[in-house]
Motif scaffolding. Structure first.
Motif, mmCIF file in Angstrom:
data_model
loop_
_atom_site.group_PDB
_atom_site.id
_atom_site.type_symbol
_atom_site.label_atom_id
_atom_site.label_comp_id
_atom_site.label_asym_id
_atom_site.label_seq_id
_atom_site.Cartn_x
_atom_site.Cartn_y
_atom_site.Cartn_z
ATOM 1 N N SER A 83 -3.681 -1.273 1.365
ATOM 2 C CA SER A 83 -2.501 -1.691 0.590
ATOM 3 C C SER A 83 -2.664 -2.881 0.786
ATOM 4 O O SER A 83 -2.354 -3.121 -0.702
ATOM 5 C CB SER A 83 -1.811 -0.618 0.386
ATOM 6 O OG SER A 83 -0.862 -0.750 -0.550
ATOM 7 N N LYS A 88 -4.436 -1.567 -3.877
ATOM 8 C CA LYS A 88 -4.008 -0.321 -3.454
ATOM 9 C C LYS A 88 -3.347 0.440 -3.972
ATOM 10 O O LYS A 88 -2.700 -0.053 -2.337
ATOM 11 C CB LYS A 88 -5.604 0.204 -2.805
ATOM 12 C CG LYS A 88 -5.932 1.965 -3.233
ATOM 13 C CD LYS A 88 -7.159 2.200 -2.312
ATOM 14 C CE LYS A 88 -8.146 1.492 -2.188
ATOM 15 N NZ LYS A 88 -8.902 2.118 -2.949
ATOM 16 N N THR A 89 -2.738 1.614 -4.319
ATOM 17 C CA THR A 89 -1.789 2.813 -3.914
ATOM 18 C C THR A 89 -1.504 3.139 -2.479
ATOM 19 O O THR A 89 -2.234 3.416 -2.189
ATOM 20 C CB THR A 89 -0.688 3.203 -5.697
ATOM 21 O OG1 THR A 89 -1.810 4.462 -4.933
ATOM 22 C CG2 THR A 89 -1.238 3.038 -6.716
ATOM 23 N N ALA A 93 -4.351 4.274 -0.657
ATOM 24 C CA ALA A 93 -4.501 3.590 0.583
ATOM 25 C C ALA A 93 -4.992 5.073 1.591
ATOM 26 O O ALA A 93 -6.080 4.707 2.200
ATOM 27 C CB ALA A 93 -3.854 2.729 1.282
#
Length: 470
Positions: A83, A88-89, A93
């Motif tokens: 992340s 990426k959130t 993740a």
């Protein structure tokens, strides 16, 4: 972090900063590999290939099975690393770590199932007293070049099958997201992988990638990235096996009998996951004009409700793009489309590496946002007169990785499946769907070959024919 080369973790004076795209902070640094490092990796990989080929299928299974277990034990650390370096959130993740674990697990299972076939030689005229069969053997040295957008699962899709097939591998992860790949290599070694079974080089693709790919000691290349880079690799490769997972601008057709609630959910899920940085993201929404306005009325509020922000916060639904320069590009493509007559229904504003989820209406085929790969959080909407027009628009591209359609009519669904030029076809869902055991690959400029552990192992091994004469 250090990179892993020829059985040792090593450092270099020349280093690359790994940046958190959410805040611009330096997370860590990694060594910048040189041409000499590539030569060392190749020599080690040749030796490693001999060691790997001697391992039984069951032993390779055990190594990969143990690696999968270690990934479970280290799930949160892998997810947070992923992340932070990719944006990426944390929810995305964690999902990626779970998928990567499954990919490694599946690869291990396939290591036990490598098989040939008995050949019916007496089916040849005048042939008798012959026994024929095939053997499947490792290619030898595999080179894997992976992208930033799925920096663990796409590494797993190359490393897992390569090792399961009895090969050694040289891994070159994306320079933006090398950390989770290096942590993954540590887990492989902890699980018992021979020291020279893998080397991981971090650095510039133009410096080290071309040298790796052009060397005759490499017998198989697996690359995921842009069409332009993939074409250069194919030119440099010479006579060796290649798998190319390249770009796309995936279409999603919506016909008049579609379930609009499902369409809205699919567009949000397929268009904006990972800030749109997915090869099979729903980039082109092709809507029958009879229900275009109703769908937009339902869709726009859902897109506007997507929560963007710090990817490590649990409530965040969309993080930043991996680089601010990419966010600038996406913003400029949206603005260019608007200047050419498109209408921005929502989103499209940039703040550093963040771009708010955008929906662009009344787009035309010659607009860059339709014709090229956006690779960002924007969906371009076009109107279609009927299914003939929709299929024509879906195929009006050099790409062909994934495509989707919403319809309750079986004839339209079957026609779509047969006529749309795409390697992956989805009926009543968006194009951004994949389970890791399925064959996955594109047509046209979207690539060559298939991934998915079973299918990748076939591409990372060779078949030999044996005939016993009596």
């Amino acid at each position: 972090m250090e990179f892993y080369l020829a059985g040792q973790w090593q450092d270099r004076d020349d280093r690359i900063e790994v940046i958190n795209p959410a805040n611009g902070e330096v997370i860590d640094t990694v060594p910048k590999a040189s041409a000499d490092d590539v030569e060392t990796a190749l020599n080690a990989a040749v030796e490693g290939a001999r060691e790997m080929a001697k391992l039984s299928g069951y032993r390779r299974f055990e190594i990969l099975r143990r690696t999968a277990d270690l990934m479970v034990e280290n799930r949160e650390d892998l997810a947070r690393t992923l992340s932070q370096e990719e944006g990426k959130t944390i929810h995305e993740a964690r999902t990626e770590v779970d998928r990567a674990r499954q990919t490694i697990e599946l690869s291990g299972e396939e290591a036990k199932r490598l098989t040939g076939e008995v050949l019916p030689l007496d089916g040849g005229e005048g042939v008798s007293g012959k026994l024929g069969f095939t053997l499947r053997v490792p290619c030898g040295v595999v080179a894997a070049i992976t992208p930033f957008n799925f920096p663990l699962n796409l590494v797993s899709h190359k490393v897992g099958p390569a090792l399961a097939g009895g090969n050694s591998i040289i891994l070159k992860p994306a320079s933006d997201t090398p950390l989770v790949a290096l942590k993954f290599v540590k887990l492989l070694l902890e699980a018992g992988l021979p020291e020279r079974g893998i080397s991981t080089l971090t650095g510039s693709g133009s410096t080290i990638g071309s040298k790796i790919c052009s060397d005759n000691r490499v017998r198989k290349i697996s690359f995921t990235g842009s069409q332009e880079v993939g074409e250069k690799i194919c030119h440099a490769a010479g006579i060796k096996k290649v798998t190319m997972e390249l770009g796309s601008n995936s279409p999603l057709i919506v016909l008049p009998d579609a379930d609009l609630d499902k369409v809205v959910n699919a567009v949000v899920a397929s268009g904006y996951a990972n800030a749109g940085q997915v090869c099979i993201s729903a980039q082109r929404l092709i809507v029958d004009e009879s229900m275009h306005d109703e769908l937009m009325q339902r869709l726009i509020p859902k897109i506007e409700s997507i929560v963007a922000g710090n990817p490590l916060q649990e409530e965040t639904q969309m993080g930043p793009m991996v680089r601010e320069s990419d966010a600038v590009r996406v913003e400029s493509w949206i603005q260019e489309a608007v200047s050419q007559g498109a209408k921005l229904a929502c989103g499209g504003e940039r703040n550093g590496a963040f771009v708010s989820p955008a929906l662009i209406l009344e787009t035309k085929p010659d607009m860059k946002i339709v014709n090229d790969e956006l690779f960002g959080p924007g969906v371009a909407v076009s109107r279609a007169r009927d299914i003939d027009d929709a299929i024509h628009m879906a195929n009006d591209t050099r790409y062909g990785l994934s495509a989707g359609i919403f319809t309750q009519d079986v004839d339209s669904a079957v026609r779509f499946a047969k006529e749309v030029q795409s390697g992956n076809i989805h009926i009543n869902w968006g194009p951004m769907w994949r389970t890791d055991l399925m064959p996955y690959g594109g047509l046209k400029d979207s690539g060559l070959g298939k991934e998915g552990p079973k299918y990748a192992i076939e591409e990372m091994t060779e078949s030999k024919t044996v005939v016993i004469h009596s």
